[in-house]
Design a protein around this motif. Structure first.
Motif, short mmCIF file in Angstrom:
data_model
loop_
_atom_site.label_atom_id
_atom_site.label_comp_id
_atom_site.label_asym_id
_atom_site.label_seq_id
_atom_site.Cartn_x
_atom_site.Cartn_y
_atom_site.Cartn_z
N LEU A 178 0.83 -1.21 0.00
CA LEU A 178 0.00 0.00 0.00
C LEU A 178 0.86 1.26 0.00
O LEU A 178 0.52 2.26 -0.65
CB LEU A 178 -0.92 -0.03 1.22
N TYR A 179 1.98 1.22 0.72
CA TYR A 179 2.86 2.39 0.75
C TYR A 179 3.41 2.70 -0.63
O TYR A 179 3.46 3.85 -1.06
CB TYR A 179 4.02 2.18 1.73
N ALA A 180 3.83 1.66 -1.35
CA ALA A 180 4.35 1.86 -2.71
C ALA A 180 3.28 2.47 -3.61
O ALA A 180 3.58 3.34 -4.44
CB ALA A 180 4.83 0.53 -3.27
N LEU A 181 2.04 2.04 -3.44
CA LEU A 181 0.94 2.59 -4.24
C LEU A 181 0.69 4.05 -3.89
O LEU A 181 0.56 4.90 -4.79
CB LEU A 181 -0.33 1.77 -3.98
N ARG A 182 0.65 4.37 -2.61
CA ARG A 182 0.43 5.76 -2.19
C ARG A 182 1.53 6.68 -2.69
O ARG A 182 1.29 7.83 -3.05
CB ARG A 182 0.34 5.84 -0.66
N ASP A 183 2.74 6.15 -2.76
CA ASP A 183 3.89 6.95 -3.16
C ASP A 183 3.76 7.43 -4.61
O ASP A 183 4.25 8.50 -4.95
CB ASP A 183 5.16 6.12 -3.00
N VAL A 184 3.08 6.67 -5.46
CA VAL A 184 2.98 7.04 -6.88
C VAL A 184 1.60 7.54 -7.27
O VAL A 184 1.33 7.79 -8.44
CB VAL A 184 3.37 5.84 -7.79
N THR A 185 0.72 7.74 -6.29
CA THR A 185 -0.63 8.22 -6.60
C THR A 185 -0.97 9.51 -5.87
O THR A 185 -2.14 9.91 -5.85
CB THR A 185 -1.69 7.15 -6.25
N GLY A 367 22.09 10.15 1.51
CA GLY A 367 20.74 9.62 1.35
C GLY A 367 20.53 9.04 -0.03
O GLY A 367 21.46 8.94 -0.84
N ARG A 368 19.31 8.64 -0.30
CA ARG A 368 19.00 8.01 -1.58
C ARG A 368 17.71 8.57 -2.17
O ARG A 368 16.83 9.03 -1.43
CB ARG A 368 18.87 6.49 -1.40
N ALA A 369 17.60 8.54 -3.49
CA ALA A 369 16.38 8.96 -4.18
C ALA A 369 15.43 7.78 -4.36
O ALA A 369 14.22 7.94 -4.39
CB ALA A 369 16.72 9.57 -5.54
N ARG A 370 16.00 6.57 -4.49
CA ARG A 370 15.21 5.35 -4.62
C ARG A 370 15.69 4.34 -3.59
O ARG A 370 16.85 4.37 -3.17
CB ARG A 370 15.37 4.75 -6.03
N LYS A 371 14.80 3.46 -3.18
CA LYS A 371 15.13 2.54 -2.09
C LYS A 371 16.35 1.68 -2.39
O LYS A 371 17.07 1.28 -1.48
CB LYS A 371 13.92 1.65 -1.77
N GLU A 372 16.59 1.41 -3.68
CA GLU A 372 17.70 0.53 -4.02
C GLU A 372 19.04 1.26 -4.17
O GLU A 372 20.08 0.63 -4.38
CB GLU A 372 17.38 -0.23 -5.33
N ASP A 373 19.04 2.57 -4.07
CA ASP A 373 20.27 3.34 -4.23
C ASP A 373 21.24 3.08 -3.07
O ASP A 373 20.82 2.94 -1.92
CB ASP A 373 19.98 4.85 -4.28
N PRO A 374 22.56 3.06 -3.34
CA PRO A 374 23.55 2.96 -2.26
C PRO A 374 23.73 4.32 -1.57
O PRO A 374 23.35 5.36 -2.13
CB PRO A 374 24.82 2.55 -2.99
N VAL A 375 24.29 4.30 -0.38
CA VAL A 375 24.62 5.55 0.31
C VAL A 375 26.10 5.54 0.68
O VAL A 375 26.72 4.48 0.77
CB VAL A 375 23.77 5.77 1.59
N GLN A 376 26.65 6.73 0.89
CA GLN A 376 28.03 6.85 1.34
C GLN A 376 28.07 6.95 2.86
O GLN A 376 27.38 7.78 3.44
CB GLN A 376 28.68 8.11 0.75
N ALA A 377 28.89 6.13 3.47
CA ALA A 377 28.98 6.15 4.93
C ALA A 377 29.55 7.47 5.44
O ALA A 377 29.15 7.97 6.49
CB ALA A 377 29.83 4.98 5.41
#
Length: 442
Positions: A178-185, A367-377
């Protein structure tokens, strides 16, 4: 998938009911959530429903049914096997923050509360956009592992008393979909669904007491006190209705918390707090939330600041990190590049915008723009002055840290309007904690 003739309800009828301002029954909501999770309600139908809820709202009973239905699509964690020496059950306490900039509070808070014998099962998440993620911060510690099985969580709570780890996929799977749906609607802002999303996971987690840190301000999801209070009351009601002792604090997020925003830099600052030092605002909020969590399980005769001063919280931190394969003595990552932003004039710093600092940290790689993006420590922002501080032209205000020098320009652009310096001597900083909401306030 059931044929329309055998379905208990019809999705279109329920959408029309909510669209026209009507109430959905518990049976209707249970059917809707279960059918959507199983694929029996189409994405476009649930999209219409979430928009109807955004526009028309839900009452307390509807939100309670919605939350319970989401919980029941997955597993519930059970900590009833945790026992005191006399055989009585050990009550657990947890905290949830709605997200902010520089919000490293979970890191010192979990071991602090656990140092008083209260197990803290802190299931945390990752950062997205300008708000940081607790797991991203902890993963800057060499070796530390976020993923634990339910049995590992239980064992660590029993032996050490605190665990900070990733939530398993089995908790409230309806919420993930549901969260994924809300994010794009365009329906993320619905307070009933925000509350149900947060509380479905926290209730499924099985905690006995829950404290909510509801941020309000430019760097928070809720920009106004009225919105934050509505969300807080809604979540307190949801917890109360299922027997979880729930309280909420409304806390200020126009200015970043502490003097760091990022990953390793926030771990470093958390260690200062655990060592009995650290920025005043981080210490104040950590101690206030600890007092609320302890009170939630009946401990009201202690000052949580004491275990920061005497090292007991630090001892629990070291044990917790070690148990998850982390090295509490290892050096934290350092950035390859730094850039200092200085004060343009002398005077009193009157504004340091939390949202802008969060965007800068994100653009630097924290931080990241998409959940699958890596981050720098090592990416992030060091803050050298907070609102109310006197500054001199040319002295450092912020240090930008990153492993990729090409990120610095865009980060600096995000901070173009972040800082204001006034010549007026008087400056009154807002209260860090503006309100406390309990079941008695509903």
């Amino acid at each position: 998938m059931s044929s329309p003739e055998t379905q208990a309800h019809d999705a279109v009828d329920l959408i029309r009911t909510k669209r026209d301002g009507g109430r959905l029954t518990g049976d209707q909501i249970r059917w809707l959530i279960n059918a959507y999770t199983a694929g029996g309600v189409a994405e476009e139908q649930m999209s219409a429903m979430t928009m109807a809820v955004l526009l028309c709202g839900m009452d307390r009973e509807e939100i309670s049914h919605w939350t319970t239905a989401m919980i029941n699509t997955g597993e519930r964690m059970d900590f009833s096997s945790l026992r005191q020496a006399d055989g009585s059950r050990r009550l657990t306490a947890d905290k949830h923050s709605t997200g902010g900039v520089g919000d490293k509070i979970t890191l010192p808070l979990a071991p602090l509360v656990a140092s008083y014998g209260v197990p803290v099962p802190q299931l945390s998440g990752r950062g997205l956009g300008h708000t940081g993620g607790t797991l991203d911060k902890l993963e800057s510690i060499p070796g530390w592992q976020a993923a634990l099985s339910n049995q590992q969580v239980l064992d660590q709570l029993d032996s050490i008393g605190a665990v900070i780890c990733a939530a398993g996929s089995g908790l409230a799977p309806a919420d993930k979909k549901l969260y994924a749906l809300r994010d794009v609607t365009g329906t993320v802002e619905s307070i009933p669904m925000i509350a149900a999303s947060i509380m479905s996971k926290k209730i499924a987690e099985g905690t006995d007491a829950l404290v909510l840190d509801v941020k309000v301000g430019s760097g928070a999801f809720m920009k106004t006190a009225a919105e934050a209070a509505e969300l807080a009351r809604t979540m307190v009601a949801l917890g109360t209705d299922v027997g979880v002792r729930t309280t909420a604090l409304l806390t200020e997020m126009n200015t970043p918390l502490g003097k760091t925003a990022g990953n390793a830099v926030e771990v470093e600052e958390s260690l200062e707090v655990l060592a009995g030092g650290g920025p005043e605002d981080v210490v104040e909020l950590t101690v206030a939330l600890a007092a609320e969590m302890l009170a939630g399980v009946g401990i009201t005769d202690v000052d949580p600041a004491e275990n920061l001063r005497n090292g007991k919280a630090m001892d629990t931190w070291r044990a917790m990190i070690s148990a998850q394969q982390g090295d509490p003595d290892a050096a934290l990552p350092k950035p390859k590049h730094e850039h200092v932003i200085t004060a343009a004039e002398s005077g009193t710093l009157s504004k340091l915008d939390a949202f802008a600092v969060g965007i800068a940290a994100w653009r630097l790689g924290a931080g990241r723009a998409r959940k699958e993006d890596p981050v720098q420590a090592a990416a992030g922002v060091r803050i050298h002055a907070k609102p109310g501080d006197e500054v001199t032209a040319g002295t450092p205000l912020l240090t930008l840290q990153t492993d990729e020098a090409e990120r610095i320009d865009r980060a600096e652009q995000a901070l173009a309007e972040a800082v204001e310096i006034t010549q007026q001597a008087a400056f009154s900083a807002p209260e860090l904690i503006s309100a406390r909401i309990t079941a008695q306030d509903l």
